[in-house]
Design a protein around this motif. Structure first.
Motif, PDB file in Angstrom:
ATOM      1  N   PRO A  18       0.891  -1.197   0.058  1.00  0.00           N
ATOM      2  CA  PRO A  18       0.078   0.057  -0.029  1.00  0.00           C
ATOM      3  C   PRO A  18       0.845   1.222  -0.128  1.00  0.00           C
ATOM      4  O   PRO A  18       1.835   1.331   0.584  1.00  0.00           O
ATOM      5  N   HIS A  19       0.471   2.375  -0.748  1.00  0.00           N
ATOM      6  CA  HIS A  19       1.031   3.662  -0.853  1.00  0.00           C
ATOM      7  C   HIS A  19       0.454   4.416   0.241  1.00  0.00           C
ATOM      8  O   HIS A  19      -0.954   4.144   0.613  1.00  0.00           O
ATOM      9  N   VAL A  65     -10.329  -4.941  -2.302  1.00  0.00           N
ATOM     10  CA  VAL A  65     -10.944  -3.828  -2.790  1.00  0.00           C
ATOM     11  C   VAL A  65     -10.948  -2.471  -1.761  1.00  0.00           C
ATOM     12  O   VAL A  65     -10.468  -1.324  -2.218  1.00  0.00           O
ATOM     13  N   SER A  66     -11.220  -2.818  -0.818  1.00  0.00           N
ATOM     14  CA  SER A  66     -11.198  -1.606   0.379  1.00  0.00           C
ATOM     15  C   SER A  66     -10.028  -1.005   0.534  1.00  0.00           C
ATOM     16  O   SER A  66      -9.711   0.356   0.624  1.00  0.00           O
ATOM     17  N   GLN A  67      -9.016  -1.929   0.803  1.00  0.00           N
ATOM     18  CA  GLN A  67      -7.587  -1.305   1.176  1.00  0.00           C
ATOM     19  C   GLN A  67      -6.925  -0.873  -0.136  1.00  0.00           C
ATOM     20  O   GLN A  67      -5.965   0.127  -0.179  1.00  0.00           O
ATOM     21  N   GLY A  68      -7.028  -1.419  -1.317  1.00  0.00           N
ATOM     22  CA  GLY A  68      -6.386  -1.257  -2.565  1.00  0.00           C
ATOM     23  C   GLY A  68      -6.790   0.118  -3.048  1.00  0.00           C
ATOM     24  O   GLY A  68      -6.015   0.712  -3.413  1.00  0.00           O
ATOM     25  N   SER A  69      -8.233   0.092  -3.126  1.00  0.00           N
ATOM     26  CA  SER A  69      -8.787   1.435  -3.359  1.00  0.00           C
ATOM     27  C   SER A  69      -8.497   2.826  -2.477  1.00  0.00           C
ATOM     28  O   SER A  69      -8.198   3.667  -3.084  1.00  0.00           O
ATOM     29  N   LEU A  73      -6.809   6.094  -4.223  1.00  0.00           N
ATOM     30  CA  LEU A  73      -7.103   7.082  -3.703  1.00  0.00           C
ATOM     31  C   LEU A  73      -6.309   7.941  -2.950  1.00  0.00           C
ATOM     32  O   LEU A  73      -6.263   9.297  -3.689  1.00  0.00           O
ATOM     33  N   THR A  74      -5.617   7.649  -2.087  1.00  0.00           N
ATOM     34  CA  THR A  74      -4.643   8.492  -1.650  1.00  0.00           C
ATOM     35  C   THR A  74      -3.653   9.219  -2.478  1.00  0.00           C
ATOM     36  O   THR A  74      -3.087  10.320  -2.350  1.00  0.00           O
ATOM     37  N   ASP A  75      -3.200   8.314  -3.444  1.00  0.00           N
ATOM     38  CA  ASP A  75      -2.357   8.431  -4.340  1.00  0.00           C
ATOM     39  C   ASP A  75      -2.769   9.559  -5.278  1.00  0.00           C
ATOM     40  O   ASP A  75      -2.200  10.594  -5.591  1.00  0.00           O
ATOM     41  N   LYS A  76      -4.192   9.577  -5.639  1.00  0.00           N
ATOM     42  CA  LYS A  76      -4.726  10.261  -6.483  1.00  0.00           C
ATOM     43  C   LYS A  76      -5.118  11.788  -5.804  1.00  0.00           C
ATOM     44  O   LYS A  76      -4.749  12.714  -6.627  1.00  0.00           O
ATOM     45  N   VAL A  77      -5.300  11.827  -4.866  1.00  0.00           N
ATOM     46  CA  VAL A  77      -5.677  13.267  -4.073  1.00  0.00           C
ATOM     47  C   VAL A  77      -4.574  14.022  -3.425  1.00  0.00           C
ATOM     48  O   VAL A  77      -4.634  15.230  -3.144  1.00  0.00           O
ATOM     49  N   LYS A  78      -3.531  13.334  -3.024  1.00  0.00           N
ATOM     50  CA  LYS A  78      -2.330  13.964  -2.761  1.00  0.00           C
ATOM     51  C   LYS A  78      -1.790  15.220  -3.638  1.00  0.00           C
ATOM     52  O   LYS A  78      -1.488  14.949  -4.592  1.00  0.00           O
ATOM     53  N   GLY A  79      -2.046  16.219  -2.889  1.00  0.00           N
ATOM     54  CA  GLY A  79      -1.492  17.583  -3.569  1.00  0.00           C
ATOM     55  C   GLY A  79      -2.660  18.139  -4.360  1.00  0.00           C
ATOM     56  O   GLY A  79      -2.630  19.298  -5.055  1.00  0.00           O
ATOM     57  N   MET A  80      -3.790  17.543  -4.190  1.00  0.00           N
ATOM     58  CA  MET A  80      -5.132  18.337  -4.964  1.00  0.00           C
ATOM     59  C   MET A  80      -5.692  19.397  -3.956  1.00  0.00           C
ATOM     60  O   MET A  80      -5.723  19.237  -2.820  1.00  0.00           O
TER      61      MET A  80
END
Ligand code: FES
Length: 131
Positions: A18-19, A65-69, A73-80
């Motif tokens: 996990p990231h 699914v819950s932990q992978g997403s 999602l945390t990758d996607k929103v960091k810096g947004m």
């Protein structure tokens, strides 16, 4: 390999490695979300600076699914910007995963988005002078 198989591999890789895993000590917001059906959890800590999510981490327990997403999602929103994050909807998450999910698995996929939306709502309440 089909797209579905590739996307399953990507999800499983996030699940196994996990990231953004862990907790932020001086978080702006912290929230634990759980799925009452299975008891699985995602806890988010986020740091907000200048209306931007400068850092975000999660811990949790549950299915791939819950932990992978949560990892994706945390990758996607960091810096947004907060305003951009508020536009992310359930369909965006399903599209991000690229998998066909039944209704119960969709709930797994949306656990981290629900946690994030609640974090943002709490943050905005405070910013409006709640406390
Ligand atoms: Fe519990 Fe997926 S089975 S969140």
């Amino acid at each position: 390999m089909t797209d579905e198989e590739i996307n399953t591999e990507i999800l499983l890789d996030h699940y196994r490695n996990p990231h953004n895993h862990g907790q932020i000590d001086d978080a702006s917001e912290k929230l634990l979300e759980f799925n009452p059906v299975c008891g699985d959890t995602v806890q988010l800590t986020i740091k907000i600076d200048n209306d931007t999510v400068s850092d975000i981490k999660f811990i949790g327990r549950g299915c791939s699914v819950s932990q992978g997403s949560a990892s994706m999602l945390t990758d996607k929103v960091k810096g947004m910007k907060i305003e951009e994050i508020k536009k992310i909807n359930e369909e965006d998450i399903i599209r991000m995963l690229g998998l066909k999910l039944g209704p119960s698995r969709e709930k797994c996929a949306l656990l981290s988005l629900n946690a994030l939306q609640k974090c943002i709502a709490n943050h905005e309440k405070k910013a409006q002078g709640g406390n």
